[in-house]
Design a protein around this motif. Structure first.
Motif, PDB file in Angstrom:
ATOM      1  N   GLY A 148       0.809  -1.218   0.000  1.00  0.00           N
ATOM      2  CA  GLY A 148       0.000   0.000   0.000  1.00  0.00           C
ATOM      3  C   GLY A 148       0.837   1.259   0.000  1.00  0.00           C
ATOM      4  N   GLN A 149       0.525   2.185   0.941  1.00  0.00           N
ATOM      5  CA  GLN A 149       1.210   3.471   1.003  1.00  0.00           C
ATOM      6  C   GLN A 149       2.494   3.423   1.832  1.00  0.00           C
ATOM      7  N   ALA A 150       2.770   2.289   2.459  1.00  0.00           N
ATOM      8  CA  ALA A 150       4.000   2.164   3.252  1.00  0.00           C
ATOM      9  C   ALA A 150       5.215   2.145   2.336  1.00  0.00           C
ATOM     10  N   THR A 151       6.339   2.597   2.848  1.00  0.00           N
ATOM     11  CA  THR A 151       7.570   2.581   2.062  1.00  0.00           C
ATOM     12  C   THR A 151       8.246   1.213   2.182  1.00  0.00           C
ATOM     13  N   HIS A 152       9.169   0.935   1.263  1.00  0.00           N
ATOM     14  CA  HIS A 152       9.931  -0.316   1.334  1.00  0.00           C
ATOM     15  C   HIS A 152      10.700  -0.384   2.654  1.00  0.00           C
ATOM     16  N   GLY A 160      12.491  -7.380   9.164  1.00  0.00           N
ATOM     17  CA  GLY A 160      13.873  -7.716   9.478  1.00  0.00           C
ATOM     18  C   GLY A 160      14.699  -8.058   8.253  1.00  0.00           C
ATOM     19  N   ILE A 161      14.407  -7.382   7.135  1.00  0.00           N
ATOM     20  CA  ILE A 161      15.149  -7.616   5.896  1.00  0.00           C
ATOM     21  C   ILE A 161      15.617  -6.282   5.337  1.00  0.00           C
ATOM     22  N   ARG A 162      16.475  -6.332   4.327  1.00  0.00           N
ATOM     23  CA  ARG A 162      16.937  -5.109   3.687  1.00  0.00           C
ATOM     24  C   ARG A 162      15.877  -4.623   2.705  1.00  0.00           C
ATOM     25  N   PRO A 163      15.649  -3.306   2.602  1.00  0.00           N
ATOM     26  CA  PRO A 163      14.654  -2.766   1.671  1.00  0.00           C
ATOM     27  C   PRO A 163      14.860  -3.220   0.235  1.00  0.00           C
ATOM     28  N   ILE A 164      16.128  -3.373  -0.173  1.00  0.00           N
ATOM     29  CA  ILE A 164      16.405  -3.773  -1.545  1.00  0.00           C
ATOM     30  C   ILE A 164      15.888  -5.183  -1.838  1.00  0.00           C
ATOM     31  N   ARG A 165      15.840  -6.039  -0.788  1.00  0.00           N
ATOM     32  CA  ARG A 165      15.309  -7.390  -0.956  1.00  0.00           C
ATOM     33  C   ARG A 165      13.804  -7.357  -1.213  1.00  0.00           C
TER      34      ARG A 165
END
Length: 205
Positions: A148-152, A160-165
């Motif tokens: 939804g409107q949440a960011t990565h 508990g993961i990296r945003p790029i994942r």
């Protein structure tokens, strides 16, 4: 800082017609096709691609699929367990005010048909169980809708993961070959995977 989204964002970051042209005016201000000069959007059923062109040929894009089943996920949606075309808008002005003001609604320019589509982060009762036709396309689409409107970054911190994942999963990059293989095997077995989703009263597709 989180990137602005529709309706605050008035142009798609990826397929902004104004950025593709030295002339910022787009339909309906633009009255003629940028490529051939013919009248643009003269009738309600006339296509207007990217706010600038009257046809795929003028826009220099591939011809569109004739069946929703053959179109990319961004151009189709599921309704009553069938694939149907997403509603197409030729300009932001054609989108009803009630939808533009809905915080659960976002708009984007489709890379397949060249028109505006709407996406909804709110899940309706009819979507409480979604079947996957193609994991490579449907899983990334589902993950993007659930975020939804949440960011990565916000989702990644909780998970508990990296945003790029997370971004890789949404774009279909992560585990792409594994998903392709799994999809092929499931087709042989004639089975489909699905997910049970939380619903919101009065939700809309």
């Amino acid at each position: 800082m989180a990137e602005r989204l529709f309706p605050e964002r008035q142009r798609c970051n990826r397929l902004d017609p104004a950025r593709r042209s030295s002339h910022p005016a787009a339909f309906p201000e633009r009255q003629r096709c940028k490529a051939c000069g013919k009248g643009l959007g003269l009738r309600a059923q006339d296509p207007v691609l990217l706010g600038l062109y009257c046809s795929p040929k003028c826009a220099k894009v591939a011809e569109q699929a004739t069946r929703p089943e053959d179109a990319p996920r961004e151009c189709r949606t599921q309704r009553d367990d069938k694939w149907v075309w997403k509603r197409r808008y030729r300009s932001e002005g054609e989108i009803p005010d009630r939808l533009r003001s809905d915080v659960s609604t976002s708009g984007y320019w489709c890379g397949h048909c060249g028109h505006l589509h709407l996406g909804h982060t709110r899940v309706g009762e009819r979507e409480r169980f979604r079947m996957f036709e193609d994991l490579v396309e449907d899983l990334p689409d589902l993950l993007g809708k659930l975020r939804g409107q949440a960011t990565h970054k916000q989702v990644a911190e909780v998970a508990g993961i990296r945003p790029i994942r997370l971004k890789g999963l949404e774009t279909g990059v992560e585990h792409l070959e594994g998903l392709k293989t799994l999809s092929k095997v499931l087709r042989v077995y004639r089975v489909r995977l699905g997910v049970a989703m939380p619903t919101a009263k009065g939700g809309r597709r």
